[in-house]
Write an enzyme that holds these catalytic residues in place. Structure first.
Site, PDB file in Angstrom:
ATOM      1  N   GLU A  15     103.208  25.433  -2.845  1.00 38.21           N
ATOM      2  CA  GLU A  15     101.762  25.333  -2.622  1.00 38.21           C
ATOM      3  C   GLU A  15     100.972  25.484  -3.914  1.00 38.21           C
ATOM      4  O   GLU A  15      99.779  25.797  -3.899  1.00 38.21           O
ATOM      5  CB  GLU A  15     101.318  26.393  -1.609  1.00 38.21           C
ATOM      6  CG  GLU A  15     101.954  26.244  -0.246  1.00 38.21           C
ATOM      7  CD  GLU A  15     101.562  27.354   0.703  1.00 38.21           C
ATOM      8  OE1 GLU A  15     100.416  27.350   1.173  1.00 38.21           O
ATOM      9  OE2 GLU A  15     102.399  28.238   0.961  1.00 38.21           O
ATOM     10  N   SER A 151     100.911  26.135   4.453  1.00 37.47           N
ATOM     11  CA  SER A 151     100.278  24.810   4.373  1.00 37.47           C
ATOM     12  C   SER A 151     101.064  23.747   5.135  1.00 37.47           C
ATOM     13  O   SER A 151     101.105  22.583   4.740  1.00 37.47           O
ATOM     14  CB  SER A 151     100.111  24.376   2.903  1.00 37.47           C
ATOM     15  OG  SER A 151      99.217  25.225   2.237  1.00 37.47           O
ATOM     16  N   TYR A 220      94.098  19.262   3.551  1.00 37.47           N
ATOM     17  CA  TYR A 220      93.592  19.237   2.186  1.00 37.47           C
ATOM     18  C   TYR A 220      93.001  17.915   1.748  1.00 37.47           C
ATOM     19  O   TYR A 220      92.668  17.752   0.583  1.00 37.47           O
ATOM     20  CB  TYR A 220      94.717  19.666   1.230  1.00 37.47           C
ATOM     21  CG  TYR A 220      95.208  21.063   1.534  1.00 37.47           C
ATOM     22  CD1 TYR A 220      94.364  22.155   1.414  1.00 37.47           C
ATOM     23  CD2 TYR A 220      96.511  21.287   1.975  1.00 37.47           C
ATOM     24  CE1 TYR A 220      94.794  23.436   1.704  1.00 37.47           C
ATOM     25  CE2 TYR A 220      96.962  22.566   2.261  1.00 37.47           C
ATOM     26  CZ  TYR A 220      96.100  23.626   2.125  1.00 37.47           C
ATOM     27  OH  TYR A 220      96.533  24.898   2.414  1.00 37.47           O
ATOM     28  N   ARG A 259      93.250  35.282   7.761  1.00 37.91           N
ATOM     29  CA  ARG A 259      92.867  34.311   8.783  1.00 37.91           C
ATOM     30  C   ARG A 259      93.969  34.257   9.829  1.00 37.91           C
ATOM     31  O   ARG A 259      95.145  34.126   9.499  1.00 37.91           O
ATOM     32  CB  ARG A 259      92.678  32.930   8.153  1.00 37.91           C
ATOM     33  CG  ARG A 259      91.740  32.018   8.932  1.00 37.91           C
ATOM     34  CD  ARG A 259      91.749  30.608   8.377  1.00 37.91           C
ATOM     35  NE  ARG A 259      92.992  29.927   8.682  1.00 37.91           N
ATOM     36  CZ  ARG A 259      93.734  29.282   7.778  1.00 37.91           C
ATOM     37  NH1 ARG A 259      93.370  29.232   6.514  1.00 37.91           N
ATOM     38  NH2 ARG A 259      94.858  28.691   8.153  1.00 37.91           N
ATOM     39  N   ASP A 261      95.460  32.270  13.027  1.00 39.57           N
ATOM     40  CA  ASP A 261      95.436  30.942  13.659  1.00 39.57           C
ATOM     41  C   ASP A 261      95.959  31.020  15.092  1.00 39.57           C
ATOM     42  O   ASP A 261      96.962  31.695  15.359  1.00 39.57           O
ATOM     43  CB  ASP A 261      96.290  29.952  12.871  1.00 39.57           C
ATOM     44  CG  ASP A 261      95.737  29.676  11.484  1.00 39.57           C
ATOM     45  OD1 ASP A 261      94.537  29.945  11.267  1.00 39.57           O
ATOM     46  OD2 ASP A 261      96.495  29.190  10.621  1.00 39.57           O
ATOM     47  N   GLU A 274     100.028  32.129  13.510  1.00 39.73           N
ATOM     48  CA  GLU A 274     100.434  32.802  12.283  1.00 39.73           C
ATOM     49  C   GLU A 274      99.277  33.589  11.693  1.00 39.73           C
ATOM     50  O   GLU A 274      98.120  33.431  12.095  1.00 39.73           O
ATOM     51  CB  GLU A 274     100.963  31.799  11.254  1.00 39.73           C
ATOM     52  CG  GLU A 274      99.951  30.779  10.785  1.00 39.73           C
ATOM     53  CD  GLU A 274     100.560  29.838   9.737  1.00 39.73           C
ATOM     54  OE1 GLU A 274     101.025  30.333   8.692  1.00 39.73           O
ATOM     55  OE2 GLU A 274     100.554  28.620   9.975  1.00 39.73           O
ATOM     56  N   ASN A 276      97.536  34.356   8.018  1.00 37.95           N
ATOM     57  CA  ASN A 276      97.412  33.910   6.626  1.00 37.95           C
ATOM     58  C   ASN A 276      96.734  35.008   5.814  1.00 37.95           C
ATOM     59  O   ASN A 276      95.542  35.259   5.982  1.00 37.95           O
ATOM     60  CB  ASN A 276      96.573  32.628   6.549  1.00 37.95           C
ATOM     61  CG  ASN A 276      97.198  31.493   7.324  1.00 37.95           C
ATOM     62  OD1 ASN A 276      98.067  30.797   6.827  1.00 37.95           O
ATOM     63  ND2 ASN A 276      96.773  31.328   8.569  1.00 37.95           N
ATOM     64  N   GLY A 280      93.311  29.596   2.046  1.00 38.27           N
ATOM     65  CA  GLY A 280      92.811  28.709   1.011  1.00 38.27           C
ATOM     66  C   GLY A 280      91.319  28.856   0.786  1.00 38.27           C
ATOM     67  O   GLY A 280      90.562  29.221   1.685  1.00 38.27           O
TER      68      GLY A 280
END
Length: 316
Positions: A15, A151, A220, A259, A261, A274, A276, A280
C-alpha cells in the site's frame, strides 16, 4: 511553542502508493497549521532520520505491513517518541483480520462466519478437503482474504467451488494463513471514530461503488465510488451501527482515530467487516469526508489527531 512533527509515510508494504498520498496530505495540513513538519519515507533509514530531526511527535501515515501492524509503533515506544493512532497491541491485532474476528466473536459483536486455511492443511489433507470445509461450513458465495493486507489487496470474490482453489492459492501468496468468509450481500457502511478515552463517531457514510465492488480501483480512483452522507438508514439502525462501531473501537483498544467498516444485510443486520487503525487520508478517503460532514476541515482533523497523539482529550 510549536511542536516539531515527523510524518512517517511511504514504507515497504503493498500500500506504499496510498501511504505516500496520505503522508503528503498530512504534511501539507501540518504546515498549514504552523507546525515544523518533516517527511520521512519509512523505506529508508528511519531511526537515523528521527535522531536527526528529534521530533516531539511522529504522525504515522503508513498503511499495511511495517507501519500499520505495530512494528513502527513498537520502535517508537523503544525510542520514547509519542506517535499518533493506536498502540502496538491494537495495531497488531487489528491488522490481522482473523484475530480481529476472533475477538469480535468473543465479545458478541456480529461478523460474518468464517474458516481459515493454511498451506499445512492443504499439504496434509489436500485442496479438496479445504474446499469441502468451505462448502459445508459457509456455502457459496464466499470471500477469500489475505488477512494482513489492506486496501482490498489479496481479496477474491468466489461464487462457486470451481473458482475456490485458484483464489486460495492467490491469497496464500500474501499470507501464511488465509481467511474465508461467507459473502454477505447488502449495504456497505463505515463509521469513523475519533478519541482516546472518550471516543465519538463522525457521520456514517454509505459506500456505493460504480463498479459493483468496492475494490482497490473503486477506493482510490476519483469518480468510481460515491460516499453518501448521511447513510440512508433509519434512525434506529443508524444508532445500532454506531453503538456497534463504538463497542468495536473500545474492544479492540483503538485510540486517536480508526474506521470501522460494516456490511448490512437485507434484514437490517449489521456485520463488522474490519477495523482500520490508520485509515487513508487521500482526496477520495472516507474519514476526511466524514469529518467534513461534521464541520471539521482537513487541517483541523489533523490537528485533533495530533492532540490525541500527545495525550490531550480537549480536542472538540
Amino acid at each position: 511553542m510549536l511542536k516539531k512533527i515527523a510524518v512517517l509515510y511511504g514504507g515497504k508494504s503493498s500500500e506504499r502508493e496510498i501511504s505516500i498520498k496520505t503522508g503528503e496530505a498530512v504534511y501539507r495540513a501540518l504546515i498549514a497549521k504552523g507546525y515544523e513538519a518533516f517527511k520521512i519515507d519509512a523505506s529508508g533509514s528511519i531511526i537515523e532520520e528521527l535522531y536527526r530531526i528529534k521530533p516531539d511527535l511522529v504522525f504515522i501515515a503508513l498503511h499495511g505491513k511495517f507501519g500499520e501492524d505495530g512494528t513502527i509503533q513498537g520502535m517508537l515506544e523503544i525510542l520514547g517518541i509519542p506517535y499518533t493512532g493506536c498502540d502496538v497491541l491494537t495495531s497488531s491485532l487489528a491488522m490481522n483480520k482473523i484475530y480481529t474476528k476472533k475477538i469480535l466473536c468473543y465479545e458478541g459483536i456480529p461478523t460474518a462466519n468464517f474458516v481459515t486455511i493454511s498451506p499445512t492443511e492443504i499439504s496434509q489433507k489436500g485442496m479438496d478437503f479445504s474446499i469441502q470445509k468451505v462448502k459445508s461450513q459457509l456455502q457459496f458465495p464466499v470471500v477469500v482474504k489475505a488477512p494482513t493486507q489492506g486496501s482490498t489487496i489479496g481479496i477474491y470474490f468466489v461464487k462457486d467451488e470451481q473458482e475456490l482453489a485458484e483464489a486460495i492459492n492467490k491469497a496464500l501468496q500474501y499470507d501464511p494463513v488465509i481467511l474465508i468468509e461467507k459473502l454477505i450481500q447488502g449495504m456497505e457502511v463505515t463509521v469513523s471514530i475519533i478519541g482516546n478515552n472518550y471516543p465519538f463517531p463522525l457521520p456514517l457514510i454509505e459506500i456505493v461503488s460504480k463498479t459493483g465492488v468496492y475494490d482497490y480501483d473503486a477506493k482510490y480512483t476519483v469518480g468510481l465510488s460515491e460516499h453518501i452522507i448521511p447513510a440512508r438508514l433509519s434512525k434506529e439502525l443508524e444508532k445500532k451501527v454506531t453503538n456497534l462501531a463504538l463497542k468495536t473501537y473500545k474492544t479492540i483498544g483503538c485510540r486517536g482515530f480508526s474506521r470501522i467498516d460494516f456490511i448490512i444485510d437485507q434484514n437490517d443486520q449489521p456485520y463488522v467487516l474490519e477495523v482500520n487503525t490508520i485509515p487513508g487520508m487521500t482526496e477520495t478517503s472516507l474519514l476526511p469526508d466524514a469529518a467534513k460532514a461534521a464541520g471539521i476541515n482537513f487541517p483541523d482533523l489533523i490537528q485533533m489527531i495530533v492532540n490525541l497523539g500527545l495525550g490531550r482529550e480537549d480536542i472538540r
